[in-house]
Scaffold this motif. Structure first.
Motif, mmCIF file in Angstrom:
data_model
loop_
_atom_site.group_PDB
_atom_site.id
_atom_site.type_symbol
_atom_site.label_atom_id
_atom_site.label_comp_id
_atom_site.label_asym_id
_atom_site.label_seq_id
_atom_site.Cartn_x
_atom_site.Cartn_y
_atom_site.Cartn_z
ATOM 1 N N ALA A 71 0.877 -1.146 -0.002
ATOM 2 C CA ALA A 71 -0.368 0.074 -0.208
ATOM 3 C C ALA A 71 0.941 1.163 -0.327
ATOM 4 C CB ALA A 71 -0.825 -0.407 1.561
ATOM 5 N N THR A 72 1.657 1.322 0.112
ATOM 6 C CA THR A 72 3.160 1.811 0.592
ATOM 7 C C THR A 72 3.814 2.582 -1.055
ATOM 8 O OG1 THR A 72 3.436 2.256 2.620
ATOM 9 C CG2 THR A 72 4.138 3.752 1.781
ATOM 10 N N LEU A 73 3.827 1.615 -1.767
ATOM 11 C CA LEU A 73 4.577 1.550 -2.468
ATOM 12 C C LEU A 73 4.156 2.521 -3.804
ATOM 13 C CD1 LEU A 73 6.846 -0.153 -3.913
ATOM 14 C CD2 LEU A 73 5.184 -1.768 -5.247
ATOM 15 N N PRO A 74 3.101 2.875 -4.083
ATOM 16 C CA PRO A 74 2.112 3.478 -5.195
ATOM 17 C C PRO A 74 2.505 4.918 -4.836
ATOM 18 C CG PRO A 74 0.668 2.302 -4.274
ATOM 19 C CD PRO A 74 1.959 1.893 -3.508
ATOM 20 N N LEU A 75 2.553 5.608 -3.533
ATOM 21 C CA LEU A 75 3.351 6.372 -2.965
ATOM 22 C C LEU A 75 4.652 7.547 -3.156
ATOM 23 C CD1 LEU A 75 1.276 6.364 0.677
ATOM 24 C CD2 LEU A 75 -0.009 7.025 -1.430
ATOM 25 N N ILE A 193 9.653 3.634 3.871
ATOM 26 C CA ILE A 193 9.590 4.427 2.848
ATOM 27 C C ILE A 193 11.513 4.154 2.154
ATOM 28 C CG2 ILE A 193 9.922 7.256 2.678
ATOM 29 C CD1 ILE A 193 7.966 7.551 4.364
ATOM 30 N N LEU A 194 11.946 4.043 2.894
ATOM 31 C CA LEU A 194 12.955 3.513 1.439
ATOM 32 C C LEU A 194 13.098 2.403 1.035
ATOM 33 C CD1 LEU A 194 15.622 4.719 4.591
ATOM 34 C CD2 LEU A 194 15.508 5.641 3.010
ATOM 35 N N LEU A 195 12.296 1.174 1.864
ATOM 36 C CA LEU A 195 11.752 -0.098 0.746
ATOM 37 C C LEU A 195 11.256 0.517 -0.199
ATOM 38 C CD1 LEU A 195 13.115 -3.086 0.854
ATOM 39 C CD2 LEU A 195 10.772 -3.340 1.891
ATOM 40 N N ALA A 196 10.018 1.280 -0.175
ATOM 41 C CA ALA A 196 9.477 2.071 -1.068
ATOM 42 C C ALA A 196 9.809 2.219 -2.278
ATOM 43 C CB ALA A 196 8.016 2.378 -0.382
ATOM 44 N N LEU A 197 10.450 3.710 -1.894
ATOM 45 C CA LEU A 197 11.500 4.508 -3.033
ATOM 46 C C LEU A 197 12.392 3.139 -3.725
ATOM 47 C CD1 LEU A 197 12.633 6.786 -0.621
ATOM 48 C CD2 LEU A 197 11.015 7.061 -2.877
ATOM 49 N N MET A 198 12.918 2.068 -2.423
ATOM 50 C CA MET A 198 14.007 1.132 -3.776
ATOM 51 C C MET A 198 13.482 0.666 -4.693
ATOM 52 S SD MET A 198 16.853 -0.994 -1.814
ATOM 53 C CE MET A 198 17.868 0.075 -0.883
ATOM 54 N N GLU A 199 12.491 0.000 -3.874
ATOM 55 C CA GLU A 199 11.515 -1.197 -5.357
ATOM 56 C C GLU A 199 11.308 -0.666 -5.886
ATOM 57 O OE1 GLU A 199 8.395 -4.205 -5.492
ATOM 58 O OE2 GLU A 199 8.630 -3.628 -3.504
ATOM 59 N N ASN A 200 10.368 1.247 -6.325
ATOM 60 C CA ASN A 200 10.643 1.380 -7.076
ATOM 61 C C ASN A 200 11.669 2.567 -8.203
ATOM 62 O OD1 ASN A 200 7.459 2.574 -6.473
ATOM 63 N ND2 ASN A 200 7.418 3.427 -4.785
ATOM 64 N N PHE A 201 12.570 2.471 -7.560
ATOM 65 C CA PHE A 201 13.717 3.249 -8.323
ATOM 66 C C PHE A 201 14.348 2.147 -9.563
ATOM 67 C CE2 PHE A 201 15.874 4.275 -4.827
ATOM 68 C CZ PHE A 201 16.902 3.575 -5.137
ATOM 69 N N VAL A 202 13.850 0.803 -8.848
ATOM 70 C CA VAL A 202 14.768 -0.041 -9.029
ATOM 71 C C VAL A 202 14.035 -0.803 -9.656
ATOM 72 C CG1 VAL A 202 15.824 -2.273 -9.112
ATOM 73 C CG2 VAL A 202 16.588 -0.561 -7.247
#
Length: 289
Positions: A71-75, A193-202
Motif C-alpha cells: 500500500a505504501t509502494l504507489p505513494l 519508506i526507504l524500501l518503497a522508494l528503493m523498489e520503485n526506482f529499481v
C-alpha cells in the motif's frame, strides 16, 4: 506548504534569492533532504532564485504510508514525486515563471527526468547529476529482494557503508562529519519508506525509451569513479537526449555537489544562462577534478 493528496499534505520547502532572477529547482537524492545542496546554494544565489524541498517521506515533509509495503509502494513512485514538484510550483505561484531550471542529483535526477517527460512545457533547461534512466540491474534487484526478505536491514551500518561508497577517501578524511550527517538524514526517513522508494526506482522506473522526447537543452554531470550509480548511465542518458552536454569528472565519485561545489555551479551557470543557439550540443567534456 500544504497541498495535494498526501496523508497530511505538508511539504517542507525553502525558497531563497531574488524573485527577478531565473528560478532553479534542486531535486535531492534517496534518503536525503534540502541540506544535501548546502554546499552549492551559496554559489548559486548570485544568479538564481533557488527552490529546494524535502520530498514526501524525507526531512521535515510529511511521511504518508499505507497499511503495509504494497500500500505504501504507489505513494513513492518517481512519477508521483515528479507530480509533487508540479504541485509545489503551483502552490507557490511559480508555475508561470519565464525561466525555470531543474537540477536533480541521484534519485533526484531520476525524478527530474520523469518531470521533464511528464511536464514538457515547464522547464527551460535541465541538469542531471550522478543519476540513471533505469536501475534494474541484477545486483540491484537482488538487493531489493534481500531487503524485502529481511536479509538486509536499513540501519546505521548500512547507511554508513552507503556514504563510504559515495565519497572519495580524501574528502571523507577531511570531512568526517559527512558520515554522521548522511546517516542521520536516512534514519529520519524510516525503513518502510526507504524500501518503497528503493523498489520503485529499481523495479518500476525506466525512462530510457522516453528520453528522446526531452528536447530542452540538458547538462549531465557525473564522476567517473561513481560507486553508487555507474558512469555508463551518464553516457546512456547523453546518447538518448538529443540536445545534451556531458561533463565528466574523472577523479570524482557520487558526491560531486559536496566535494566540488564551485565546479558544479560553474558548469550549471554556464549551461543554464548562456545562449547556446549557436553551440553544438551532444558533446562531452572531461574535467580534471
Amino acid at each position: 506548504i500544504v497541498f495535494g493528496d498526501w496523508s497530511s499534505d505538508v511539504c517542507s520547502s525553502d525558497l531563497e534569492g531574488e524573485p527577478d532572477k531565473p528560478l532553479l529547482l534542486l531535486s535531492h537524492g534517496f534518503g536525503s533532504d534540502v541540506h544535501s545542496f548546502d554546499h552549492i546554494v551559496p554559489f548559486l544565489l548570485p544568479d538564481f532564485q533557488v527552490l529546494r524541498w524535502d520530498y514526501r517521506g524525507h526531512g521535515d515533509s510529511d511521511q504518508p504510508k499505507g497499511a503495509n509495503h504494497e500500500a505504501t509502494l504507489p505513494l513513492y513512485q518517481m512519477n508521483v514525486l515528479a507530480k509533487d514538484i508540479y504541485e509545489l510550483l503551483v502552490a507557490l505561484n511559480l508555475i508561470t515563471r519565464k525561466l525555470i531550471f531543474l537540477y536533480g542529483h541521484s534519485m533526484g535526477g531520476m525524478v527530474a527526468q520523469s518531470f521533464a517527460i511528464q511536464f514538457p512545457n515547464i522547464l527551460t533547461r535541465l541538469g542531471l547529476a550522478s543519476t540513471c534512466p533505469n536501475n534494474n540491474t541484477e545486483a540491484m534487484i537482488k538487493m531489493v529482494n534481500d531487503y524485502k526478505a529481511g536479509k538486509h536491514q536499513f540501519n546505521e551500518e548500512s547507511f554508513k557503508m552507503n556514504v563510504l561508497i559515495g565519497y572519495t577517501h580524501k574528502y571523507l578524511r577531511e570531512h568526517p562529519e559527512v558520515i554522521e550527517e548522511s546517516v542521520r538524514r536516512k534514519m529520519k526517513v524510516g525503513p518502510q519508506i526507504l524500501l518503497a522508494l528503493m523498489e520503485n526506482f529499481v523495479m518500476k522506473y525506466n525512462v530510457e525509451d522516453q528520453l528522446p522526447s526531452i528536447h530542452i537543452p540538458t547538462i549531465i554531470l557525473h564522476g567517473k569513479r561513481d560507486g553508487t550509480i555507474n558512469y555508463q548511465n551518464a553516457e546512456k542518458i547523453h546518447s538518448k537526449i538529443p540536445n545534451s552536454l556531458l561533463i565528466t569528472f574523472p577523479k570524482m565519485g557520487h558526491g560531486i555537489n559536496s566535494e566540488i561545489p564551485e565546479e558544479v555551479v560553474h558548469h550549471l551557470r554556464n549551461f543554464f544562462l548562456t545562449d547556446r543557439k549557436s553551440t553544438r550540443l551532444n558533446s562531452s567534456h572531461r574535467i580534471r577534478s
